[in-house]
Every structure is written in structure tokens, then in C-alpha cells.
Design an enzyme around this catalytic site. Structure first.
Site, mmCIF file in Angstrom:
data_model
loop_
_atom_site.group_PDB
_atom_site.id
_atom_site.type_symbol
_atom_site.label_atom_id
_atom_site.label_comp_id
_atom_site.label_asym_id
_atom_site.label_seq_id
_atom_site.Cartn_x
_atom_site.Cartn_y
_atom_site.Cartn_z
ATOM 1 N N ASP A 298 0.754 -1.034 -0.014
ATOM 2 C CA ASP A 298 0.197 0.017 -0.112
ATOM 3 C C ASP A 298 0.834 1.140 0.237
ATOM 4 O OD1 ASP A 298 -2.876 1.202 0.659
ATOM 5 O OD2 ASP A 298 -1.368 2.200 1.715
ATOM 6 N N GLU A 341 -4.570 2.193 -4.355
ATOM 7 C CA GLU A 341 -2.988 2.307 -4.387
ATOM 8 C C GLU A 341 -2.603 1.142 -3.748
ATOM 9 O OE1 GLU A 341 -4.468 4.413 -0.576
ATOM 10 O OE2 GLU A 341 -5.100 4.183 -2.711
#
Length: 427
Positions: A298, A341
């Protein structure tokens, strides 16, 4: 020959009739020849029987006796003469013997007439015996010729039968060969023409619009070929071949599959492709008792980057992260965008230590390679959670969930770090 099939059939039928006529004629001619040979043999047998009867008559009767009557002799003699005149057609050799028999028969009649004219009343016994002996000798000579004629006729029967049998067999064999050749030729023309037409239709099904070229020409098939070739010309102008269509479909299908499995922004695998590949690796690892490790990555503070530099730069940043990850993983590893993301890397045949090592390489490479905007270098970091397959993982979702928990631990621990889910922090 560019004739019609009906003409060929008519010609073949006429040929069969002609061959049958020749065969029938040869049989009739041979039967007549054999019949003539038997008639010659019968004629020779009748001559021998007649001469033998005359001989027996001379032997049994006393021709010098006063009461002797020449009537029986004359009757037999007339029968013999009539028989000689009614002979069948003879061979040259038989004709020679026939001429000799006629000549000797004339001498026999003359000698018998001299003996019986006045019974030789003034002749001595010796003279009478001598003349009778001459008469018997003449009869024996005649009978010898008749026996020779009979032997020749009998031999001629065997030769004739043998010759005519060979002749009939030869004509029959020639007829059969001619008929078989004609039938084979006709069948070959029809069969080959049908095969060539059938082959052309099969090529049409596969999209190859080719013209038919017949090996054997005929009016009936030429009309079919002309219509077929005309149809093919029109089809070839308006129809795409099957192979071209298949190629286009395969290319489009490949493109669609690629698009359906690829994230449009980062060009790595999307969530759909991730679960398809991850499930396959999970099943293989469970079945073969192999290692399997997941990395869940992440991007730290990604919202802040979007707020400061804009969403376009945020997109460039995600692409940059995927490029770094792709350089640091193996060929058998699988990188996919999990959402937003977040990214997941599937590491087959890799234990927890290997997963941590891969995560470290990605973080170090990302730290060494920044991304610039307006001459300003921007460094980003990743929080990475690592989980490896154990007996307690009953599904792929549990394995991903553990990696997600580890990633959130990395976030809680200050970001830009790697966390591995252990039994102590499962809850």
C-alpha cells in the site's frame, strides 16, 4: 475425349453387344467345326462297316457256285458307291484317301464283275483261288484306307475340340479384359470427377474458393463445374475466408482477454486476473504441499500526494511503483492491482523469508528511484504486509486477509516498513 457421359454409356453398351456377338459367333463357328469333325468320323465308320460287310459276304459265300446270286453284292456295292458320293467336306489329307478309296472301289467292281460274269467255268481251281484272293486283297486295301480315314477323322476330332476350346477361351478372355477395361475407365472417370467436385465443396467450407479443374472432361460435369466456378468467383469477391475470420476472431479475443485481465492505468493484472491466478497457485500449493507467500503493498500517504500534486501525478506514481515491483520480482511471480493504491504480489514456491527479502528489495529500489514533477523529486514509501500459506488457511481469502492485517500493522507501526502476521498478533 470431351463427350457426354450418356455418349460414353452408349458407346460402352455397343462395345458390350459387339463383344457378345463375336463371342456368340465364335461359339457357333466352333460348334459347327466340331460337328463337321464328328461327321467325318461317322462317315469313316460307315465306310469301314460297309467294306467289312462286303468282305464277310465274299468270305461266307462261294462266288463260283452255280446257284450264287450277285444281288446281295450289288446292293452292298451300290450303298458303298452312294456313301462315297455323299461324303462330308473333308480335309486335304482325307480327300487324298477318299480318292484312293473311290479308285480302288472301281477296280473292285470291275474285278468282281469279271469273276461273276461266267463263273470262270473253264478256269482252273488255282486261277479261281487266285482271283478270289485278289478280290479279298482289294477289299482289305479298301478297308485299310477306310480305317486310316477313320483314324485321321478321330484324331481330327481331338485336335478340333482342343483348337476350338482354346479359340473360345481366348475370345472370352479378350472380351472380359475389354469389358473390364471399359468398365474401369468409365467408373474411374465418374468417380474421379465426383471426388474432385466433392473436394472443391469441402474447400469452400474452409473458405478456399478455388476453381474445379477436372482430370477427365465430360459435358455433364463441365456444366456443374462451370456453375460452381461462377459461384466461387462471386463468393471470393464478397466473402472473407474462414482462416482470415478465425485469425481476426483470435486476435480480437486475445485483445479482449488481455483488456479484461489488465488494469487500464498501470497495465499490470487487475483484480479479476489476480483471483484467477492466485486461486490456481493456491490450489497447486495445497495439492503439492508447496510454499506460497503473498505480499500486500500500500502506497503511504497517497491521498496527500494527490492533494498536493494532482490526480494525474498520482496516476504516474502508481505506474512508477508497478515498474519498480516488476523489476524486483521473479518471472514466476505475479503482480496485480488489488484496488486504489494497493497491490498484491503472489510468490509461488516461496517461504516467508523469501517474501520478506522480496519486499525489502522493492522498498530499497523505490527509495533509490524517485519520481520528479516540476523539477522536484518526490519520494514515496510502501507499507507491506506478508503472509504465507499454513494449514490453518482453508481458502485464498484467508491468506489475503492475513496479508491485509499485516499491512495495516505496518501502517500502525509508522509506515514504510514490512510486517509479517504471526500467531501472537492474529487478533
Amino acid at each position: 475425349m470431351n463427350g457426354s457421359l450418356s455418349q460414353r454409356i452408349y458407346l460402352f453398351t455397343l462395345s458390350c453387344c459387339l463383344l457378345f456377338t463375336i463371342l456368340l459367333g465364335s461359339v457357333i463357328w466352333s460348334s459347327q467345326t466340331v460337328e463337321l469333325a464328328f461327321s467325318r468320323d461317322s462317315y469313316a465308320q460307315q465306310l469301314d462297316n460297309q467294306l467289312n460287310t462286303l468282305k464277310q459276304l465274299v468270305v461266307s459265300d462261294n462266288i463260283y457256285a452255280n446257284h450264287y446270286s450277285v444281288g446281295n453284292w450289288l446292293v452292298l456295292q451300290r450303298k458303298l458307291t452312294s456313301l462315297l458320293k455323299s461324303s462330308p467336306t473333308l480335309t486335304p489329307q482325307q480327300k487324298t484317301i477318299q480318292t484312293s478309296i473311290k479308285s480302288q472301289n472301281d477296280s473292285l467292281k470291275h474285278l468282281f464283275g469279271q469273276i461273276t460274269k461266267n463263273k470262270l467255268k473253264n478256269a482252273s481251281v488255282a486261277i479261281k483261288n487266285h482271283l478270289k484272293a485278289r478280290l479279298m486283297t482289294q477289299l482289305e486295301a479298301l478297308r485299310s484306307d477306310s480305317l486310316q480315314l477313320s483314324a485321321i477323322a478321330h484324331k481330327d476330332i481331338h485336335n478340333t475340340i482342343k483348337h476350338e476350346a482354346l479359340f473360345i477361351i481366348s475370345v472370352s478372355a479378350a472380351s472380359i479384359v475389354a469389358l473390364l477395361f471399359g468398365a474401369f475407365t468409365f467408373t474411374n472417370i465418374v468417380s474421379k470427377s465426383l471426388d474432385e467436385v466433392k473436394r472443391a465443396f469441402k474447400q469452400n467450407h474452409s473458405g478456399h474458393f478455388q476453381k474445379i479443374r477436372l482430370s477427365h472432361r465430360s459435358q455433364e460435369f463441365d456444366s456443374i463445374v462451370k456453375a460452381f466456378n461462377t459461384m466461387n468467383e462471386k463468393l471470393s469477391e464478397t466473402t472473407v475466408s474462414l482462416e482470415v475470420m478465425k485469425k481476426v476472431v483470435e486476435e480480437r479475443t486475445h485483445v479482449l482477454e488481455h483488456l479484461s485481465n489488465t488494469d487500464p492505468l498501470t497495465k499490470v493484472a487487475n483484480r479479476r486476473a489476480l483471483f484467477e491466478r492466485a486461486n490456481m497457485e493456491y490450489s497447486r500449493a495445497v495439492r503439492s504441499n508447496n510454499k506460497l507467500t503473498l505480499l500486500l503493498l500500500d502506497c503511504d500517504l497517497f491521498k496527500n500526494v494527490n492533494d498536493e500534486f494532482g490526480h494525474l501525478f498520482g496516476d504516474e506514481l502508481l505506474i512508477h511503483i508497478c515498474k519498480i515491483c516488476g523489476q524486483e520480482i521473479r518471472d514466476i511471480d505475479f503482480l496485480a492491482r488489488y484496488g486504489g493504491e494497493e497491490f498484491i504480489i503472489v510468490l509461488p514456491n516461496c517461504d516467508i523469508a523469501g517474501g520478506v527479502e522480496t519486499a525489502n528489495r522493492i522498498q530499497q529500489s523505490l527509495a533509490q528511484h524517485c519520481i520528479a514533477i516540476e523539477d522536484k523529486e518526490v519520494f514515496v514509501t510502501l507499507s507491506i504486509g506478508v503472509s504465507t500459506l499454513t494449514e490453518r488457511h482453508k481458502s485464498l481469502d484467508q491468506l489475503i486477509n492475513d496479508a491485509d492485517k499485516a499491512m495495516y500493522q505496518a501502517k500502525d507501526n509508522g509506515r514504510n516498513c514490512i510486517e509479517v502476521l504471526t500467531p501472537s498478533n492474529l487478533h
